[in-house]
Design an enzyme around this catalytic site. Sequence first.
Site, short mmCIF file in Angstrom:
data_model
loop_
_atom_site.label_atom_id
_atom_site.label_comp_id
_atom_site.label_asym_id
_atom_site.label_seq_id
_atom_site.Cartn_x
_atom_site.Cartn_y
_atom_site.Cartn_z
N HIS A 69 0.83 -1.20 0.00
CA HIS A 69 0.00 0.00 0.00
C HIS A 69 0.86 1.25 0.00
CE1 HIS A 69 0.66 -0.90 4.28
NE2 HIS A 69 0.39 0.38 4.56
N HIS A 103 0.76 5.37 0.86
CA HIS A 103 0.09 6.47 1.55
C HIS A 103 0.25 7.71 0.67
CE1 HIS A 103 -0.16 4.49 5.57
NE2 HIS A 103 0.85 3.80 5.06
#
Length: 145
Positions: free
Chosen positions: A105, A107
């Site tokens: 992932h 950010h």
Amino acid sequence: MTATEYDNDNIFAKILREELPCHKVYEDDATLAFMDIMPRADGHTLVIPKNPSRNMLDAGQDDVNAVMATVQKIAKAQMTAFEADGITIQQFNEPAGGQVVFHLHMHVIPRKDGITMRPHTGNMAENDILATHAQALINALEKNG
């Protein structure tokens, strides 16, 4: 489990299977973008690949490319939606690198001059605030085409 095995029960895998809710702002065939529930700044968004990968170290090249294309779309929309002066993009690999959730992932965090990011304390944002931020980002994405 060894450090390189993918955990199908991680929180992002559950979000992808719709076992857990999220404030989705963007989705295509390869990626999903949604609001971070513990935002370090207003509009903090996470971008994940739909294919399972623990992090950048085991992700397929096509997934990395797709994630980065979505990160760029989100970052551009955040500049408008949150009147940002800049964008911080963070990505962590393995515990020593600061990774906590073991699904790749990114950010994407809108920033304003002179305002520091909030600490990652584990305090969850209020649902209605996340919904408002998600809608602002969706509107900007639609405007940007």
